[in-house]
Design an enzyme around this catalytic site. Structure first.
Site, PDB file in Angstrom:
ATOM      1  N   GLY A 240       2.606   4.882 -16.593  1.00 17.77           N
ATOM      2  CA  GLY A 240       2.152   3.487 -16.463  1.00 17.77           C
ATOM      3  C   GLY A 240       3.911   2.618 -17.950  1.00 17.77           C
ATOM      4  O   GLY A 240       3.352   1.014 -17.793  1.00 17.77           O
ATOM      5  N   GLY A 276       5.706   6.553 -12.268  1.00 19.53           N
ATOM      6  CA  GLY A 276       6.094   5.673 -11.183  1.00 19.53           C
ATOM      7  C   GLY A 276       7.207   4.831 -10.976  1.00 19.53           C
ATOM      8  O   GLY A 276       8.227   5.209 -10.668  1.00 19.53           O
ATOM      9  N   TYR A 317       0.609 -10.813  -7.310  1.00 19.97           N
ATOM     10  CA  TYR A 317       0.102 -10.723  -9.091  1.00 19.97           C
ATOM     11  C   TYR A 317       1.086 -11.758  -9.516  1.00 19.97           C
ATOM     12  O   TYR A 317       1.515 -11.558 -10.365  1.00 19.97           O
ATOM     13  CB  TYR A 317       1.176  -9.438  -9.678  1.00 19.97           C
ATOM     14  CG  TYR A 317       1.058  -7.492  -8.897  1.00 19.97           C
ATOM     15  CD1 TYR A 317      -0.626  -7.511  -9.027  1.00 19.97           C
ATOM     16  CD2 TYR A 317       0.908  -7.136  -8.420  1.00 19.97           C
ATOM     17  CE1 TYR A 317      -1.209  -5.989  -8.311  1.00 19.97           C
ATOM     18  CE2 TYR A 317       1.222  -5.825  -7.606  1.00 19.97           C
ATOM     19  CZ  TYR A 317      -0.671  -5.203  -7.486  1.00 19.97           C
ATOM     20  OH  TYR A 317      -0.417  -4.026  -7.360  1.00 19.97           O
ATOM     21  N   CYS A 348       2.159 -16.640   7.949  1.00 19.62           N
ATOM     22  CA  CYS A 348       1.775 -17.814   8.277  1.00 19.62           C
ATOM     23  C   CYS A 348       0.237 -18.024   7.113  1.00 19.62           C
ATOM     24  O   CYS A 348      -0.777 -18.210   7.398  1.00 19.62           O
ATOM     25  CB  CYS A 348       1.201 -18.467   9.309  1.00 19.62           C
ATOM     26  SG  CYS A 348       1.978 -18.023  10.874  1.00 19.62           S
ATOM     27  N   GLU A 349       1.528 -17.822   5.932  1.00 15.26           N
ATOM     28  CA  GLU A 349       0.172 -17.751   3.987  1.00 15.26           C
ATOM     29  C   GLU A 349       1.091 -18.409   3.234  1.00 15.26           C
ATOM     30  O   GLU A 349       2.300 -18.261   3.533  1.00 15.26           O
ATOM     31  CB  GLU A 349       0.063 -16.614   4.100  1.00 15.26           C
ATOM     32  CG  GLU A 349      -0.495 -15.846   4.866  1.00 15.26           C
ATOM     33  CD  GLU A 349      -2.305 -15.613   4.477  1.00 15.26           C
ATOM     34  OE1 GLU A 349      -2.611 -16.293   3.452  1.00 15.26           O
ATOM     35  OE2 GLU A 349      -2.506 -14.671   5.348  1.00 15.26           O
ATOM     36  N   TYR A 376       6.684   0.398  -5.870  1.00 12.80           N
ATOM     37  CA  TYR A 376       5.167  -0.162  -5.048  1.00 12.80           C
ATOM     38  C   TYR A 376       5.876  -1.832  -3.764  1.00 12.80           C
ATOM     39  O   TYR A 376       5.379  -2.866  -4.112  1.00 12.80           O
ATOM     40  CB  TYR A 376       4.253  -1.125  -5.892  1.00 12.80           C
ATOM     41  CG  TYR A 376       4.242  -0.265  -7.544  1.00 12.80           C
ATOM     42  CD1 TYR A 376       3.583   0.782  -6.720  1.00 12.80           C
ATOM     43  CD2 TYR A 376       4.323  -0.035  -8.183  1.00 12.80           C
ATOM     44  CE1 TYR A 376       2.340   1.928  -7.724  1.00 12.80           C
ATOM     45  CE2 TYR A 376       4.203   1.173  -9.069  1.00 12.80           C
ATOM     46  CZ  TYR A 376       3.374   1.946  -8.759  1.00 12.80           C
ATOM     47  OH  TYR A 376       3.215   3.195  -9.454  1.00 12.80           O
TER      48      TYR A 376
HETATM   49  C1  LIG Z   1      -3.341   7.264 -12.384  1.00 13.80           C
HETATM   50  C2  LIG Z   1      -2.139   7.350 -11.948  1.00 13.80           C
HETATM   51  N1  LIG Z   1      -1.060   8.289 -12.322  1.00 13.80           N
HETATM   52  C3  LIG Z   1       0.290   7.470 -12.618  1.00 13.80           C
HETATM   53  C4  LIG Z   1       0.181   5.819 -11.897  1.00 13.80           C
HETATM   54  C5  LIG Z   1       1.550   5.648 -11.989  1.00 13.80           C
HETATM   55  O1  LIG Z   1       2.091   4.550 -12.808  1.00 13.80           O
HETATM   56  P1  LIG Z   1       3.179   3.265 -13.243  1.00 13.80           P
HETATM   57  O2  LIG Z   1       4.519   3.094 -11.252  1.00 13.80           O
HETATM   58  O3  LIG Z   1       2.878   2.379 -14.063  1.00 13.80           O
HETATM   59  O4  LIG Z   1       3.987   5.398 -13.392  1.00 13.80           O
HETATM   60  C6  LIG Z   1      -0.976   4.950 -12.368  1.00 13.80           C
HETATM   61  C7  LIG Z   1      -0.695   3.821 -11.286  1.00 13.80           C
HETATM   62  O5  LIG Z   1      -1.081   2.998 -11.713  1.00 13.80           O
HETATM   63  C8  LIG Z   1      -1.514   5.113 -11.320  1.00 13.80           C
HETATM   64  O6  LIG Z   1      -2.439   4.596 -11.142  1.00 13.80           O
HETATM   65  N1  LIG Z   2       0.712  -1.764  -7.356  1.00  5.10           N
HETATM   66  C1  LIG Z   2       0.894  -2.309  -8.582  1.00  5.10           C
HETATM   67  C2  LIG Z   2       0.765  -1.507 -10.125  1.00  5.10           C
HETATM   68  C3  LIG Z   2      -0.092  -0.673  -9.723  1.00  5.10           C
HETATM   69  C4  LIG Z   2      -0.275   1.072  -9.643  1.00  5.10           C
HETATM   70  C5  LIG Z   2      -1.207   2.051  -9.194  1.00  5.10           C
HETATM   71  N2  LIG Z   2      -2.067   2.665 -10.837  1.00  5.10           N
HETATM   72  C6  LIG Z   2       2.817  -2.857  -8.386  1.00  5.10           C
HETATM   73  O1  LIG Z   2       3.637  -2.494  -7.760  1.00  5.10           O
HETATM   74  O2  LIG Z   2       2.933  -3.391  -9.487  1.00  5.10           O
END
Ligand SMILES: Cc1ncc(COP(=O)(O)O)c(C=O)c1O
Ligand SMILES: N[C@@H](CCCC[NH3+])C(=O)O
Length: 420
Positions: A240, A276, A317, A348-349, A376
């Site tokens: 997060g 992530g 988003y 086409c959006e 992502y």
């Molecule tokens: C359970 C869980 N762990 C870890 C992450 C990785 O989050 P972030 O990419 O924000 O670090 C996510 C995505 O939000 C998640 O759903």
């Molecule tokens: N996919 C999202 C984040 C979601 C994280 C998954 N739990 C993004 O691009 O910001």
């Protein structure tokens, strides 16, 4: 500091490699990642934890390319997965299943049994039904399943509503008010072994306070569990941590970890983190070619060869990602008057855009880099409009490696059949 910088001659470099050079060979759109940046980000988390017992479980969903997972495995990383597909990728890339935590609200029987047989570190359980299902599958395999309960602490992570996960109205985890009851059920089920407490309140958090607020609630729960005779061996705080996309100032991994470890006091409970985005987002760019410039009285459009199918974050988003030329000192600047453009794809959006109202000095045929696209980006790409997904490249110093070939059209209809 990162490894995406302009050379004094105007060329954008990834580490010691000019994007212009690699793009000529591979074409566009293409994702380009920097090995040094990925390793620096991962190591920042690991080092910040110091000698506090910990495991960094990279969140595979951010970017699941085998080349990237293999880099994480070489660093000694664990992995946070949300599907059996991600587990198989981790194993294929040389990751250690014993360092895998399995999150997600809808684990199927086959996913649970595959993960159990692979010997994963822990299931992060999100409902009572899932708890019972894991117990049943474990009983068939005559194994004990290691589990944590994912707690929903009802905390506002202050992030985009689509990526906030720790509020009562979100589908994730078990309400903190029910936690003691669910833990005692887990403790009674014969094929489960209670290992930890888990929590993930959302993504792209730019303040440390919501993490600490959640931690305080979890520490109280852990103490209450101890009085019930349930000993917790690890605390998984999820991922997060946010990144700067557009001037945000999220805490550095070191600040974030320091705040958490300080708040732990003298508890030596093992900590698991699932970052992530903070590892991958600013370790990658999406390179795209300007096909056409369409100048209207009302608005100018730069029509590029990447689209929402390649990078959906801006459409999904309204996410803002910086867009820069891969050469900012081209020979004939008079061909490139500075104008405000919407940078749009060929799909086409109306929602197919990578950036709106960007001041750019560009001509048709130029190349642009969409920054902060390492997390992502590719993992959320699709074949909408029957578009082949982009190539992925990894730069390591002055070398570039194709870590995923561009899809071919024949890949698009693999497995499809016409009626006899
Ligand atoms: C359970 C869980 N762990 C870890 C992450 C990785 O989050 P972030 O990419 O924000 O670090 C996510 C995505 O939000 C998640 O759903
Ligand atoms: N996919 C999202 C984040 C979601 C994280 C998954 N739990 C993004 O691009 O910001």
């Amino acid at each position: 500091m990162d490894h995406f910088n302009y050379h004094s001659d105007g060329r954008l470099l990834v580490e010691d490699t000019a994007i212009e050079d690699i793009i000529k060979k591979t074409g566009t759109p293409a994702y380009v990642y920097s090995r040094a940046t990925i390793e620096r980000h991962w190591t920042a988390f690991d080092q910040a934890a110091g000698d506090h017992p910990h495991l960094i479980c990279y969140a595979v969903k951010a970017n699941s390319n085998l080349g990237i997972l293999n880099l994480m495995a070489r660093l000694g990383s664990g992995f946070d997965i949300v599907s059996v597909g991600e587990l198989l990728r981790v194993i294929q890339a040389g990751g250690d299943p014993k360092k895998v935590v399995f999150s997600g609200v809808g684990k199927t029987e086959i996913e649970i049994s595959t993960a159990l047989q692979a010997g994963i570190h822990c299931f992060n359980v999100e409902s009572i039904s899932e708890l019972r299902r894991i117990n049943d599958v474990a009983s068939c395999l005559n194994k004990k399943a290691p589990i944590s309960i994912r707690i929903n602490p009802n905390i506002d992570a202050g992030t985009h509503p689509y990526i906030s996960t720790g509020l009562k109205e979100n589908k994730f985890g078990i309400e903190i008010e029910q936690a003691l009851t669910v833990y005692s059920l887990a403790n009674e089920l014969p094929f489960l072994e209670v290992k930890g407490v888990d929590c993930h309140i959302g993504s792209q958090l730019t303040e440390v306070e919501p993490f600490l607020e959640a931690l305080d609630k979890l520490l109280i729960l852990i103490d209450d569990l101890a009085t019930q005779g349930i000993t917790i061996q690890h605390l998984d705080l999820g991922g997060g941590l946010g990144v700067p996309y557009n001037g945000e100032t999220p805490p550095e991994p070191a600040q974030y970890m320091k705040a958490i470890i300080e708040r732990m006091g003298d508890r030596k409970l093992k900590l698991i983190f699932e970052p992530g985005r903070a590892i991958m987002a600013n370790a990658g760019i999406l390179v795209t070619k300007v096909e056409f410039l369409k100048l209207n009285d009302y608005k100018n459009f730069a029509i590029v060869d990447a689209a929402m199918n390649d990078l959906i974050r801006p459409s999904l988003y309204s996410a803002w990602q910086n867009i820069i030329p891969i050469n900012n000192k081209l020979d004939d600047p008079e061909k490139r008057p500075s104008r405000v453009y919407d940078v749009v794809g060929p799909i086409c959006e109306t929602g197919d855009f990578l950036g709106k109202e960007r001041q750019l000095s560009i001509a048709e045929g130029d190349y642009l880099a969409v920054r902060s696209a390492g997390a992502y980006g590719f993992t959320m790409s699709s074949n909408y409009n029957s578009r082949c997904r982009p190539a992925e490249l990894m730069v390591d110093g002055d070398k570039a490696f194709v870590i995923r070939q561009r899809e071919a059209h024949i890949d698009l209809w693999r497995g499809e059949h016409v009626l006899p």
